[in-house]
Design a protein around this motif. Structure first.
Motif, PDB file in Angstrom:
ATOM      1  N   LYS A   3      -5.764  17.668 -13.607  1.00 34.00           N
ATOM      2  CA  LYS A   3      -4.500  17.019 -13.932  1.00 34.00           C
ATOM      3  C   LYS A   3      -4.688  16.134 -15.159  1.00 34.00           C
ATOM      4  N   LEU A   4      -3.621  15.945 -15.883  1.00 26.61           N
ATOM      5  CA  LEU A   4      -3.649  15.022 -17.016  1.00 26.61           C
ATOM      6  C   LEU A   4      -3.601  13.593 -16.485  1.00 26.61           C
ATOM      7  N   PRO A   5      -4.298  12.670 -17.145  1.00 32.53           N
ATOM      8  CA  PRO A   5      -4.229  11.274 -16.703  1.00 32.53           C
ATOM      9  C   PRO A   5      -2.865  10.669 -17.022  1.00 32.53           C
ATOM     10  N   SER A   6      -2.479   9.681 -16.242  1.00 29.78           N
ATOM     11  CA  SER A   6      -1.238   8.955 -16.514  1.00 29.78           C
ATOM     12  C   SER A   6      -1.428   8.093 -17.761  1.00 29.78           C
ATOM     13  N   ILE A   7      -0.374   7.992 -18.554  1.00 29.60           N
ATOM     14  CA  ILE A   7      -0.426   7.228 -19.800  1.00 29.60           C
ATOM     15  C   ILE A   7       0.790   6.302 -19.875  1.00 29.60           C
ATOM     16  N   LEU A  91       5.741   5.306 -17.733  1.00 26.37           N
ATOM     17  CA  LEU A  91       4.452   5.897 -17.406  1.00 26.37           C
ATOM     18  C   LEU A  91       4.586   7.415 -17.356  1.00 26.37           C
ATOM     19  N   ASP A  92       3.888   8.091 -18.283  1.00 25.28           N
ATOM     20  CA  ASP A  92       3.897   9.560 -18.327  1.00 25.28           C
ATOM     21  C   ASP A  92       2.870  10.052 -17.320  1.00 25.28           C
ATOM     22  N   VAL A  93       3.356  10.685 -16.249  1.00 20.42           N
ATOM     23  CA  VAL A  93       2.467  11.169 -15.189  1.00 20.42           C
ATOM     24  C   VAL A  93       2.286  12.685 -15.262  1.00 20.42           C
ATOM     25  N   GLY A  94       2.524  13.251 -16.433  1.00 19.85           N
ATOM     26  CA  GLY A  94       2.276  14.678 -16.654  1.00 19.85           C
ATOM     27  C   GLY A  94       3.539  15.496 -16.732  1.00 19.85           C
ATOM     28  N   ASP A  95       4.315  15.501 -15.663  1.00 24.24           N
ATOM     29  CA  ASP A  95       5.520  16.328 -15.649  1.00 24.24           C
ATOM     30  C   ASP A  95       6.804  15.501 -15.640  1.00 24.24           C
ATOM     31  N   LEU A 100       7.373   1.726 -14.228  1.00 26.87           N
ATOM     32  CA  LEU A 100       6.430   0.738 -13.724  1.00 26.87           C
ATOM     33  C   LEU A 100       7.010  -0.643 -13.990  1.00 26.87           C
ATOM     34  N   VAL A 101       7.085  -1.476 -12.948  1.00 26.28           N
ATOM     35  CA  VAL A 101       7.584  -2.844 -13.100  1.00 26.28           C
ATOM     36  C   VAL A 101       6.574  -3.795 -12.465  1.00 26.28           C
ATOM     37  N   VAL A 102       6.163  -4.799 -13.234  1.00 22.87           N
ATOM     38  CA  VAL A 102       5.247  -5.825 -12.756  1.00 22.87           C
ATOM     39  C   VAL A 102       5.918  -7.174 -12.965  1.00 22.87           C
ATOM     40  N   ASN A 103       5.924  -7.989 -11.910  1.00 19.79           N
ATOM     41  CA  ASN A 103       6.423  -9.358 -11.996  1.00 19.79           C
ATOM     42  C   ASN A 103       5.300 -10.307 -11.613  1.00 19.79           C
ATOM     43  N   MET A 104       5.150 -11.368 -12.400  1.00 18.40           N
ATOM     44  CA  MET A 104       4.120 -12.370 -12.117  1.00 18.40           C
ATOM     45  C   MET A 104       4.695 -13.763 -12.309  1.00 18.40           C
ATOM     46  N   GLU A 136       5.284  -2.495  -8.886  1.00 12.60           N
ATOM     47  CA  GLU A 136       6.158  -1.444  -8.354  1.00 12.60           C
ATOM     48  C   GLU A 136       6.076  -0.197  -9.218  1.00 12.60           C
ATOM     49  N   LEU A 137       6.112   0.946  -8.577  1.00 10.08           N
ATOM     50  CA  LEU A 137       6.126   2.226  -9.268  1.00 10.08           C
ATOM     51  C   LEU A 137       7.305   3.027  -8.751  1.00 10.08           C
ATOM     52  N   ASP A 138       8.229   3.376  -9.658  1.00 10.14           N
ATOM     53  CA  ASP A 138       9.457   4.096  -9.298  1.00 10.14           C
ATOM     54  C   ASP A 138      10.211   3.413  -8.159  1.00 10.14           C
ATOM     55  N   GLY A 139      10.282   2.087  -8.214  1.00 11.44           N
ATOM     56  CA  GLY A 139      11.040   1.323  -7.227  1.00 11.44           C
ATOM     57  C   GLY A 139      10.309   1.085  -5.918  1.00 11.44           C
ATOM     58  N   LYS A 140       9.110   1.639  -5.752  1.00  7.59           N
ATOM     59  CA  LYS A 140       8.338   1.443  -4.526  1.00  7.59           C
ATOM     60  C   LYS A 140       7.312   0.336  -4.750  1.00  7.59           C
ATOM     61  N   GLU A 141       7.329  -0.637  -3.848  1.00  9.65           N
ATOM     62  CA  GLU A 141       6.359  -1.725  -3.928  1.00  9.65           C
ATOM     63  C   GLU A 141       4.967  -1.192  -3.599  1.00  9.65           C
ATOM     64  N   ILE A 142       4.048  -1.349  -4.534  1.00  7.42           N
ATOM     65  CA  ILE A 142       2.664  -0.928  -4.333  1.00  7.42           C
ATOM     66  C   ILE A 142       1.838  -2.126  -3.862  1.00  7.42           C
TER      67      ILE A 142
END
Length: 169
Positions: A3-7, A91-95, A100-104, A136-142
């Motif tokens: 797979k291609l790496p995420s960029i 974030l380009d995940v290949g297809d 990506l959202v980060v809050n600090m 968060e990635l695509d609205g999902k809390e990681i």
């Protein structure tokens, strides 16, 4: 199949709800590390690390190609803890492209004025002692960490729920 790496194809940074597109081009996200105690146990083949339900310090750096008085005003200010730094990334995940959202939030504890020379970017690097962190990635809390409220969630699993219950928090 490989797979291609995420960029990270692009990003934007918001401080005090102001966009820093084009000048906030580098952010180091906090390293999340569980705090442990080394245990030396009889009858065991080596030291064991025991999780104690706490985290090591969370630290972040942001480099801005500007001498922004608004951001410089946060340094050493107790009220800087109330400000939210928001990063938004494509974030380009290949297809497809993911969001990506980060809050600090935290204490803006230092500034480093980097090299100053002709024909070079005038950059300032800010250091933040992070106290609240959400990834968060695509609205999902990681990951969600709120140190003062003893909250530490990973993929929706609350790592400190039982500790808070035991403490009546």
């Amino acid at each position: 199949m490989a797979k291609l790496p995420s960029i990270v194809t692009d990003m934007n940074c918001f401080i005090k709800e102001t966009s820093f597109a084009g000048i906030a081009n580098k952010v180091t996200l906090p390293k999340v590390v569980s705090k442990t105690l080394d245990m030396v146990l009889a009858g065991v083949a080596g030291d064991i690390e025991r999780d104690i339900g706490k985290l090591e310090k969370l630290e972040s750096d942001i480099t801005i190609s500007d001498y922004s008085s608004m951001v410089l005003d946060l340094i050493g200010s107790r009220s800087s803890r109330e400000e939210t730094l928001t990063l938004r990334g494509a974030l380009d995940v290949g297809d497809r492209i993911s969001t990506l959202v980060v809050n600090m939030q935290g204490y803006w504890k230092g500034v480093e004025f980097n090299e100053f020379e002709p024909e070079k970017e005038a950059t300032t690097k800010f250091s933040i002692a992070v106290e609240v962190y959400t990834f968060e990635l695509d609205g999902k809390e990681i990951i969600h960490i709120d140190k003062m409220n003893n909250i530490y969630r990973v993929n929706g699993k609350d790592r400190n729920k039982e500790i808070r219950q035991a403490l009546a928090q």
